[in-house]
Design a protein around this motif. Structure first.
Motif, PDB file in Angstrom:
ATOM      1  N   MET A 112       0.898  -1.193   0.129  1.00 22.68           N
ATOM      2  CA  MET A 112       0.201  -0.006   0.074  1.00 22.68           C
ATOM      3  C   MET A 112       0.763   1.126   0.017  1.00 22.68           C
ATOM      4  SD  MET A 112      -1.402   0.537   3.823  1.00 22.68           S
ATOM      5  CE  MET A 112      -0.532   1.002   5.182  1.00 22.68           C
ATOM      6  N   MET A 113       2.182   1.177   0.327  1.00 22.33           N
ATOM      7  CA  MET A 113       2.849   2.409   0.221  1.00 22.33           C
ATOM      8  C   MET A 113       2.666   3.387  -0.896  1.00 22.33           C
ATOM      9  SD  MET A 113       4.204   3.096   3.527  1.00 22.33           S
ATOM     10  CE  MET A 113       5.568   4.269   3.031  1.00 22.33           C
ATOM     11  N   LEU A 114       3.175   2.901  -2.024  1.00 21.75           N
ATOM     12  CA  LEU A 114       3.130   3.632  -3.304  1.00 21.75           C
ATOM     13  C   LEU A 114       1.518   3.898  -3.722  1.00 21.75           C
ATOM     14  CD1 LEU A 114       5.580   3.623  -5.714  1.00 21.75           C
ATOM     15  CD2 LEU A 114       3.485   4.141  -6.579  1.00 21.75           C
ATOM     16  N   LYS A 115       0.884   3.000  -3.913  1.00 18.05           N
ATOM     17  CA  LYS A 115      -0.649   3.078  -4.243  1.00 18.05           C
ATOM     18  C   LYS A 115      -1.227   3.678  -3.203  1.00 18.05           C
ATOM     19  CE  LYS A 115      -0.367  -1.504  -6.443  1.00 18.05           C
ATOM     20  NZ  LYS A 115       0.993  -1.842  -5.812  1.00 18.05           N
ATOM     21  N   GLY A 116      -1.147   3.645  -1.864  1.00 19.68           N
ATOM     22  CA  GLY A 116      -2.017   4.164  -0.782  1.00 19.68           C
ATOM     23  C   GLY A 116      -1.807   5.631  -0.596  1.00 19.68           C
ATOM     24  N   LEU A 117      -0.392   5.981  -0.669  1.00 20.43           N
ATOM     25  CA  LEU A 117       0.272   7.273  -0.607  1.00 20.43           C
ATOM     26  C   LEU A 117      -0.230   8.217  -1.955  1.00 20.43           C
ATOM     27  CD1 LEU A 117       3.838   6.760   1.056  1.00 20.43           C
ATOM     28  CD2 LEU A 117       1.718   8.028   1.928  1.00 20.43           C
ATOM     29  N   THR A 118      -0.317   7.278  -3.163  1.00 17.17           N
ATOM     30  CA  THR A 118      -0.843   7.835  -4.435  1.00 17.17           C
ATOM     31  C   THR A 118      -2.342   8.484  -4.179  1.00 17.17           C
ATOM     32  OG1 THR A 118       0.565   6.887  -5.717  1.00 17.17           O
ATOM     33  CG2 THR A 118      -1.082   7.903  -6.792  1.00 17.17           C
ATOM     34  N   ALA A 119      -3.182   7.375  -3.700  1.00 16.78           N
ATOM     35  CA  ALA A 119      -4.520   7.768  -3.270  1.00 16.78           C
ATOM     36  C   ALA A 119      -4.660   8.969  -2.447  1.00 16.78           C
ATOM     37  CB  ALA A 119      -5.406   6.591  -2.707  1.00 16.78           C
TER      38      ALA A 119
ATOM     39  N   GLY B   7      -8.080  -1.175 -10.153  1.00 16.57           N
ATOM     40  CA  GLY B   7      -6.856  -1.265 -10.351  1.00 16.57           C
ATOM     41  C   GLY B   7      -6.035  -1.125  -8.691  1.00 16.57           C
ATOM     42  N   GLY B   8      -4.883  -1.120  -8.635  1.00 19.80           N
ATOM     43  CA  GLY B   8      -4.245  -0.806  -7.428  1.00 19.80           C
ATOM     44  C   GLY B   8      -4.460   0.398  -6.707  1.00 19.80           C
ATOM     45  N   VAL B   9      -4.095   1.276  -7.208  1.00 22.89           N
ATOM     46  CA  VAL B   9      -4.740   2.735  -6.551  1.00 22.89           C
ATOM     47  C   VAL B   9      -6.282   2.904  -6.647  1.00 22.89           C
ATOM     48  CG1 VAL B   9      -4.548   5.107  -6.991  1.00 22.89           C
ATOM     49  CG2 VAL B   9      -2.542   3.812  -7.536  1.00 22.89           C
ATOM     50  N   GLY B  10      -6.907   2.456  -7.724  1.00 26.42           N
ATOM     51  CA  GLY B  10      -8.210   2.718  -7.584  1.00 26.42           C
ATOM     52  C   GLY B  10      -9.019   2.098  -6.473  1.00 26.42           C
TER      53      GLY B  10
ATOM     54  N   ILE C  80      -4.975  -7.559  -1.300  1.00 26.92           N
ATOM     55  CA  ILE C  80      -3.850  -8.129  -2.142  1.00 26.92           C
ATOM     56  C   ILE C  80      -4.411  -9.345  -2.735  1.00 26.92           C
ATOM     57  CG2 ILE C  80      -1.583  -9.412  -1.648  1.00 26.92           C
ATOM     58  CD1 ILE C  80      -1.158  -7.717   1.030  1.00 26.92           C
ATOM     59  N   HIS C  81      -4.401  -9.216  -4.065  1.00 31.99           N
ATOM     60  CA  HIS C  81      -4.951 -10.136  -5.023  1.00 31.99           C
ATOM     61  C   HIS C  81      -4.319 -11.406  -5.497  1.00 31.99           C
ATOM     62  CE1 HIS C  81      -8.739  -7.487  -5.359  1.00 31.99           C
ATOM     63  NE2 HIS C  81      -8.811  -8.039  -4.173  1.00 31.99           N
ATOM     64  N   SER C  82      -2.746 -11.030  -5.253  1.00 32.42           N
ATOM     65  CA  SER C  82      -1.737 -11.888  -5.922  1.00 32.42           C
ATOM     66  C   SER C  82      -0.481 -11.778  -4.993  1.00 32.42           C
ATOM     67  CB  SER C  82      -1.467 -11.364  -7.312  1.00 32.42           C
ATOM     68  OG  SER C  82      -0.519 -12.256  -7.976  1.00 32.42           O
TER      69      SER C  82
ATOM     70  N   GLY D 227      -6.145  -4.949  -7.736  1.00 36.18           N
ATOM     71  CA  GLY D 227      -5.738  -4.709  -6.575  1.00 36.18           C
ATOM     72  C   GLY D 227      -4.029  -4.729  -6.631  1.00 36.18           C
ATOM     73  N   SER D 228      -3.631  -5.131  -5.598  1.00 38.96           N
ATOM     74  CA  SER D 228      -2.136  -5.297  -5.164  1.00 38.96           C
ATOM     75  C   SER D 228      -1.371  -6.411  -5.527  1.00 38.96           C
ATOM     76  CB  SER D 228      -1.794  -4.585  -3.805  1.00 38.96           C
ATOM     77  OG  SER D 228      -2.354  -3.468  -3.747  1.00 38.96           O
TER      78      SER D 228
END
Length: 324
Positions: free
Chosen positions: A120-127, A150-153, A295-297, A318-319
């Motif tokens: 979540m760090m990159l995607k979560g901080l982007t969100a 998607g991951g951010v979405g 986390i889907h994968s 997801g992530s």
């Protein structure tokens, strides 16, 4: 010797080789981390292909991960050996061990697992910066988020719902549509099958939305501008379908005195104060349960090439987390 994924020349997934690398010692202001989980992001594909250039060859991919502090460089304060840490702007995280800048590293709080932190760090901080800084979502807003599955979405739609927004999301398949609904999307549009701008106007009774968050790029532009109400904001934060072609800025006037911006995460976490504040806000919504990190994968680091094939084929939702 620790293992890492190395790129000796830009190319397809086959350009990644899993090999031994020497153990490095952290320099001044740096930390060596023994990684337990590695985040995967589309930016990694850009670096592998050479769309974004590495500082030198060969190099190791990866921006994101989590693990345990193994050694501290000179002058590092605020961290100790054995602590759990995570980072979103590191270099070379596709590895068992990584050297990171202490200034770009945060402690992982109790109640958040290493896998969740890495995912979540990159995607979560982007969100976080999109919803709280680029356009600050208010209760009662109706927003459009492209690639909502998607991951951010999937993080952003949950967070936007938590903030009191109505969320319109676009997705590429029926399977992804259900996933988007499960994570807070009120209205889901299959953008390959429907005129999404027309559907947004229909949903908003002709008014349009105050913001479009777009990580897709080429395939969704300039139709995204037609979704905006006057003075609306087009926030372009990625280009998974290819870059947006240069356009005449006059189009923003014609379509309603619009704003267009191309923010990046790294500007938003460029100082210790910004990073700590933004990460604290992210950790808080995750710990509260308002935002769940999907986390889907999971894959082994050695299988990074297949991970990239799935990512580029848009087979992932997801992530994805790799385990060293």
């Amino acid at each position: 010797m620790p293992k890492a994924i190395r790129i000796h020349e830009y190319g397809g997934p086959e350009a990644m080789s899993y090999e031994d690398v020497p153990t490095q010692e952290p320099g001044p202001g740096q930390i060596r981390v023994r990684q337990t989980a590695i985040g995967v992001n589309f930016i990694d594909v850009y670096f592998r292909k050479g769309a974004y250039k590495a500082a030198s060859m060969p190099f190791t991919l990866g921006k994101e991960g989590a693990g345990e502090v193994a050694a501290l460089g000179e002058g590092v304060t605020g961290f100790k050996v054995g602590e759990r840490v995570a980072y979103a702007g590191a270099v070379g995280t596709y590895a068992e061990e990584v050297i990171v800048e202490a200034s770009g590293t945060v402690r992982v709080p109790d109640g958040v697992s290493d896998e969740t932190a890495a995912a979540m760090m990159l995607k979560g901080l982007t969100a976080q910066y999109l919803l709280r800084r680029t356009y600050r979502v208010q209760k009662g807003d109706t927003i459009l988020f492209h690639a909502a599955a998607g991951g951010v979405g999937l993080i952003a739609t949950q967070w936007a719902k938590h903030l009191g927004a109505t969320v319109i999301g676009t997705v590429g398949s029926e399977e992804k549509a259900q996933l988007a609904r499960d994570h807070g999307c009120d209205h889901v549009i299959l953008y390959r099958d429907e005129d999404f701008a027309a559907r947004v106007k229909e949903i908003t009774k002709g008014e349009g939305v105050p913001v479009v968050y777009d990580g897709v790029g080429k395939d969704t532009f300039p139709a995204s501008l037609d979704c905006l109400r006057p003075f609306g904001t087009f926030a372009s934060f990625g280009s998974s379908s290819g870059p947006i072609d240069a356009f005449d800025i006059g189009i923003l006037a014609q379509k309603g005195s619009l704003f267009a911006t191309r923010p990046t995460l790294f500007t938003h976490i460029a100082t210790r104060e910004l990073l700590d504040a933004n990460a604290a806000e992210l950790f808080d919504v995750v710990k509260s349960g308002a935002v769940k990190i999907p986390i889907h994968s999971r894959a082994r680091l050695a299988d990074a090439a297949q991970v990239h094939r799935d990512l580029e084929a848009r087979n992932t939702t997801g992530s994805t987390v790799m385990i060293p």
